[in-house]
Design a protein around this motif. Structure first.
Motif, short mmCIF file in Angstrom:
data_model
loop_
_atom_site.label_atom_id
_atom_site.label_comp_id
_atom_site.label_asym_id
_atom_site.label_seq_id
_atom_site.Cartn_x
_atom_site.Cartn_y
_atom_site.Cartn_z
N TYR A 93 41.22 81.31 22.00
CA TYR A 93 40.76 82.61 21.99
C TYR A 93 40.23 82.84 20.53
CZ TYR A 93 44.08 83.40 25.12
OH TYR A 93 45.09 83.09 26.41
N PRO A 94 38.45 82.61 20.44
CA PRO A 94 38.02 82.81 19.40
C PRO A 94 38.02 84.28 18.74
CG PRO A 94 36.51 81.73 21.10
CD PRO A 94 37.92 82.23 21.61
N LEU A 95 37.94 84.23 17.40
CA LEU A 95 38.08 85.66 16.72
C LEU A 95 36.78 85.78 16.19
CD1 LEU A 95 39.94 87.99 15.97
CD2 LEU A 95 40.40 86.97 13.82
N CYS A 96 35.73 86.76 16.43
CA CYS A 96 34.56 86.77 15.79
C CYS A 96 34.46 88.01 14.94
CB CYS A 96 33.50 86.91 17.07
SG CYS A 96 33.51 85.62 18.34
N PRO A 97 34.42 87.77 13.75
CA PRO A 97 34.49 88.70 12.59
C PRO A 97 33.30 89.79 12.72
CG PRO A 97 34.65 86.48 11.57
CD PRO A 97 34.18 86.44 13.06
N ILE A 98 33.59 91.19 12.59
CA ILE A 98 32.61 91.88 12.75
C ILE A 98 32.43 92.69 11.09
CG2 ILE A 98 31.97 94.53 13.42
CD1 ILE A 98 33.40 93.76 16.02
N THR A 108 37.72 93.76 10.96
CA THR A 108 37.56 94.28 12.20
C THR A 108 36.77 92.89 12.92
OG1 THR A 108 35.16 95.19 12.01
CG2 THR A 108 37.34 96.74 12.10
N ALA A 109 37.07 92.73 14.27
CA ALA A 109 36.66 91.43 15.11
C ALA A 109 36.52 91.64 16.49
CB ALA A 109 37.26 90.36 14.52
N SER A 110 35.87 90.83 16.98
CA SER A 110 36.25 90.82 18.74
C SER A 110 37.12 89.67 18.98
CB SER A 110 34.95 90.69 19.19
OG SER A 110 34.02 91.85 18.88
N LEU A 111 37.93 89.68 19.64
CA LEU A 111 38.89 88.71 20.25
C LEU A 111 38.46 88.32 21.53
CD1 LEU A 111 41.29 86.75 19.64
CD2 LEU A 111 42.74 88.59 20.52
N PHE A 112 38.01 87.11 21.71
CA PHE A 112 37.61 86.88 23.14
C PHE A 112 38.75 86.37 23.94
CE2 PHE A 112 33.53 87.22 21.32
CZ PHE A 112 32.69 87.11 22.50
N THR A 113 39.12 87.13 25.24
CA THR A 113 40.25 86.61 25.98
C THR A 113 39.70 85.87 27.17
OG1 THR A 113 39.97 88.84 26.85
CG2 THR A 113 41.61 88.90 25.20
N SER A 114 38.48 85.67 27.53
CA SER A 114 37.96 84.92 28.18
C SER A 114 36.51 84.58 27.87
CB SER A 114 38.05 85.60 29.63
OG SER A 114 37.00 86.57 29.63
N PRO A 115 35.55 83.70 28.40
CA PRO A 115 34.42 83.32 28.06
C PRO A 115 33.50 84.72 27.82
CG PRO A 115 35.09 81.59 29.34
CD PRO A 115 36.18 82.63 29.38
N SER A 118 35.66 90.23 25.77
CA SER A 118 36.06 90.37 24.33
C SER A 118 36.94 91.60 23.92
CB SER A 118 35.14 90.42 23.08
OG SER A 118 34.41 91.24 23.24
N MET A 119 37.79 91.74 23.05
CA MET A 119 38.69 92.95 22.84
C MET A 119 38.28 93.33 21.43
SD MET A 119 40.89 95.20 23.67
CE MET A 119 41.34 94.55 25.17
N HIS A 120 37.76 94.51 21.12
CA HIS A 120 37.93 94.87 19.71
C HIS A 120 39.24 95.09 18.86
CE1 HIS A 120 35.94 96.97 16.13
NE2 HIS A 120 36.94 97.57 16.20
#
Length: 124
Positions: free
Chosen positions: A54-59, A69-76, A79-81
């Motif tokens: 699960y990648p965590l993409c920083p915002i 804050t970030a987007s957590l990718f639950t699938s390819p 993503s979930m904020h």
């Protein structure tokens, strides 16, 4: 050498200081991560016991390097904020219907009250 030269020296000095300031990695307090704050998804990846990543993409990143804050990718493609919730020790990222609790490289990803999986942070 009058006022024109003085203005030139002032502008050159300010430009020199501005050029010296750039995006430098900072250590995050509880996460123990290095992040540049550029929003790179490859910097923080939670590898979990269910065999998924699960990648965590920083915002937004704080001055000390904590991901706020970030987007957590639950699938390819999904993503979930999530947002950092202040904790006494460790960290919590909460989003709609899920949250991630952890301390340093160990985390517990919760998909509701009765569905959770243990994870570790993989550093790039």
């Amino acid at each position: 050498m009058g006022a024109g030269f003085g203005k030139f020296v002032l502008i050159a000095a300010c430009f020199g200081f501005a050029v010296g300031i750039g995006p430098q990695p900072s250590a995050a307090a509880d996460l123990g991560l290095m992040t540049t704050g550029r929003g790179g998804c490859s910097e923080i990846v939670f590898t979990c016991e269910n065999g998924r990543e699960y990648p965590l993409c920083p915002i937004a990143v704080s001055v000390v390097g904590e991901v706020v804050t970030a987007s957590l990718f639950t699938s390819p493609r999904r993503s979930m904020h999530v947002r950092l919730v202040p904790m006494g020790v460790g960290y919590r990222y909460a989003g709609r219907g899920l949250w991630l609790d952890g301390f340093r490289e160990n985390a517990l990803l919760n998909f509701g009250k009765h569905n959770q999986v243990a994870c570790t942070i993989q550093r790039s």
